[in-house]
Design an enzyme around this catalytic site. Structure first.
Site, PDB file in Angstrom:
ATOM      1  CG  ASP A  66     -18.135  30.930  74.770  1.00 37.37           C
ATOM      2  OD1 ASP A  66     -18.240  31.528  75.506  1.00 37.37           O
ATOM      3  OD2 ASP A  66     -18.736  30.967  73.724  1.00 37.37           O
ATOM      4  N   GLY A  67     -13.777  29.259  74.989  1.00 34.46           N
ATOM      5  CA  GLY A  67     -12.828  28.253  74.957  1.00 34.46           C
ATOM      6  C   GLY A  67     -12.115  27.899  76.259  1.00 34.46           C
ATOM      7  NE  ARG A 151      -9.793   9.519  48.613  1.00 34.53           N
ATOM      8  CZ  ARG A 151      -9.596   8.120  48.244  1.00 34.53           C
ATOM      9  NH1 ARG A 151      -7.866   7.960  48.352  1.00 34.53           N
ATOM     10  NH2 ARG A 151     -10.175   7.259  48.193  1.00 34.53           N
ATOM     11  NE  ARG A 168     -17.352   7.755  50.162  1.00 36.32           N
ATOM     12  CZ  ARG A 168     -16.006   7.475  50.127  1.00 36.32           C
ATOM     13  NH1 ARG A 168     -15.750   6.343  50.942  1.00 36.32           N
ATOM     14  NH2 ARG A 168     -15.038   8.136  49.827  1.00 36.32           N
ATOM     15  CE1 TYR A 183     -17.574  22.366  61.650  1.00 36.73           C
ATOM     16  CE2 TYR A 183     -16.270  20.955  63.251  1.00 36.73           C
ATOM     17  CZ  TYR A 183     -16.509  21.387  61.971  1.00 36.73           C
ATOM     18  OH  TYR A 183     -15.745  20.990  60.820  1.00 36.73           O
ATOM     19  CG  LEU A 185     -25.655  27.922  64.119  1.00 36.93           C
ATOM     20  CD1 LEU A 185     -26.852  27.539  64.214  1.00 36.93           C
ATOM     21  CD2 LEU A 185     -25.426  29.133  65.109  1.00 36.93           C
ATOM     22  CB  SER A 186     -20.588  26.726  61.646  1.00 37.27           C
ATOM     23  OG  SER A 186     -20.320  27.785  62.603  1.00 37.27           O
ATOM     24  CD  GLN A 240     -10.753  24.077  74.787  1.00 40.07           C
ATOM     25  OE1 GLN A 240     -11.056  23.146  75.686  1.00 40.07           O
ATOM     26  NE2 GLN A 240     -11.043  25.318  74.856  1.00 40.07           N
TER      27      GLN A 240
END
Length: 283
Positions: A66-67, A151, A168, A183, A185-186, A240
């Protein structure tokens, strides 16, 4: 189709070998082949930079994961050139065709036995002190995040020129439907069907239990403002393209044009979800 473009994942021997074999096979079918300039040293056909090849081909074949397809897709926005992904990566939501089926799938595509789906991209502009310092396009997602410091950062998000929230968190993911299985979904976002014109807004580890992912219409213009960060923060496009952000920087995100992907006629989105995510009911 008479002219085919090929790009392969760099430094991947399997991808390079497959690109050579596919080039030879296409030439045997009497077709013209262009390759991305990353293949210029190993395949003796005309080579073009990736950001120029769309104007020379009628079909683009991506050999990789996919990348590699995301890298290609960003150069094919509104080109109306279909992209076929051959999967040599891991999960492969976008590059759905396995390498073992490459020639059979190519025969079907060249015979016109395929369908296309359009996926919209996101245009991103970063402003500092009223001046645009960087611009780019994302096919999957735009991610604001703390960089290499531990942080949280603080930022505001606006849509339709109205404040949505001040937060925040470790960051924020803005995802297209194509990127909703990445990302976003994660980070706890919803899976958005690719035919829905929407942008997913998914906080990354927000410091409040009430902040949840939301879905906005794709044509809403979104603005992010970095309010506080103990060190320079980061903006990533599709994981990317990287930019460094300072406090006070503004990020403007809006819908860009479309990227056209090729699918076989028997392809169904929910089959992909079941197979890739390991859902019950696999056939």
């Amino acid at each position: 189709m008479q002219t085919i473009g090929i790009i392969a994942k760099q430094a991947d021997p399997r991808a390079m070998k497959a690109a050579c074999e596919l080039t030879t096979w296409l030439q045997q079918q009497g077709l013209d082949v262009f390759v991305a300039d990353s293949l210029a040293n190993c395949i003796e056909v005309p080579a073009k930079p990736l950001d120029e090849i769309a104007s020379h081909v009628e079909l683009m074949v991506v050999l990789g994961g996919d990348g590699t397809l995301l890298q290609t897709g960003r150069c094919f926005v509104d080109a109306d050139v279909p992209i076929l992904g051959i999967n040599l990566g891991r999960l492969g939501f976008l590059t759905d065709t396995p390498l073992s089926n490459m020639f059979d799938v190519m025969k079907d595509v060249l015979a016109g036995q395929f369908k296309v789906k359009k996926h919209f991209a996101l245009q991103v502009d970063v402003q500092r002190d009223g001046q645009t310092i960087s611009s780019g396009v994302a096919m999957n997602d735009v991610v604001l995040q703390r960089n290499d410091h531990p942080r949280m950062i603080e930022f505001e998000m606006y849509a339709r020129q109205q404040l949505v929230f001040r937060l925040r968190a470790d960051g924020l993911v803005l995802a297209t439907p194509a990127g909703s299985t990445a990302y976003a979904l994660s980070a706890g976002g919803a899976i958005v069907h690719p035919e829905i014109q929407a942008i997913s807004v998914v906080p990354i580890c927000p410091h409040t239990v009430s902040n949840r992912p939301i879905i906005l219409p794709a044509y809403d213009e979104i603005q992010l403002k970095l309010i506080d960060s103990p060190a320079p923060a980061a903006l990533n496009l599709d994981g990317q393209v990287h930019s460094t952000l300072n406090m006070g920087d503004d990020i403007h995100i809006k819908r860009a044009g479309d990227i056209t992907l090729v699918y076989l006629e028997h392809w169904h989105y929910f089959d992909v979800l079941r197979n890739k995510l390991g859902w019950a009911g696999q056939q």
